[in-house]
Scaffold this motif. Structure first.
Motif, short mmCIF file in Angstrom:
data_model
loop_
_atom_site.label_atom_id
_atom_site.label_comp_id
_atom_site.label_asym_id
_atom_site.label_seq_id
_atom_site.Cartn_x
_atom_site.Cartn_y
_atom_site.Cartn_z
N ASN A 15 75.76 21.86 28.88
CA ASN A 15 74.31 21.68 28.90
C ASN A 15 73.97 20.57 29.89
N GLU A 17 71.39 18.85 30.31
CA GLU A 17 70.59 17.76 29.74
C GLU A 17 71.46 16.79 28.94
N THR A 18 72.51 17.30 28.31
CA THR A 18 73.36 16.45 27.48
C THR A 18 74.71 16.15 28.14
#
Length: 160
Positions: A15, A17-18
């Motif tokens: 991911n 974003e993470t």
């Protein structure tokens, strides 16, 4: 047998974003790593080495490192991925070119979704296929496949 290289989809699952693979995607790898290490095997695995996406190595670093670890491993185990993981497919090619015993874990009921070259690999390499629905429940079948493929490499054509 002392070591295993465990491969499977990675960067496509991180991911952005993470900077991490989702827990559900990590689970099959964590399960197999723990299973193999409980048997005293050294496990080479890029997912863990690169902190599940938090410490990704540059391509110029991870490519030779993966190739080196595949060469060092006694057996190569991979989840090819659906959709196919390009990196894993390169690693499968290396393992077969290095004459490593190969165990490929294919999702049961989805065999037709794997590429022809994956499904036909047994015609040019020493391969065992394990069809699974849950990796954790398939560990006895995976262990048996590893024993068979390693035995075929160590005792070609039934030599004593």
């Amino acid at each position: 047998m002392r070591s295993v290289f465990l491969a499977g989809p990675f960067m496509g699952l991180v991911n952005p974003e993470t900077n991490s693979m989702p827990s559900a995607e990590q689970l099959p790898f964590l399960t197999l790593i723990e299973h193999f290490e409980k048997q005293g095997l050294e496990v080479y695995n890029a997912h863990r080495r690169e902190a599940w996406g938090a410490q990704v190595l540059a391509p110029e670093q991870c490519t030779p490192l993966d190739q080196l670890e595949i060469r060092k491993a006694d057996v190569f185990v991979a989840i090819p991925g659906i959709p196919p993981s390009p990196g894993t497919h390169v690693e499968i090619g290396w393992a077969s070119a290095f004459d490593k015993p190969v165990v490929l874990l294919l999702e049961a009921g989805r065999e037709e979704e794997y590429g022809f070259l994956v499904r036909g690999l047994g015609s040019v390499a020493t391969v065992e296929f394990v069809h699974y629905t849950d990796v954790g429940r398939a560990t006895p079948q995976i262990d048996a496949a590893i024993r068979r493929v390693v035995d075929r490499v160590n005792n070609p054509a039934g030599t004593p």
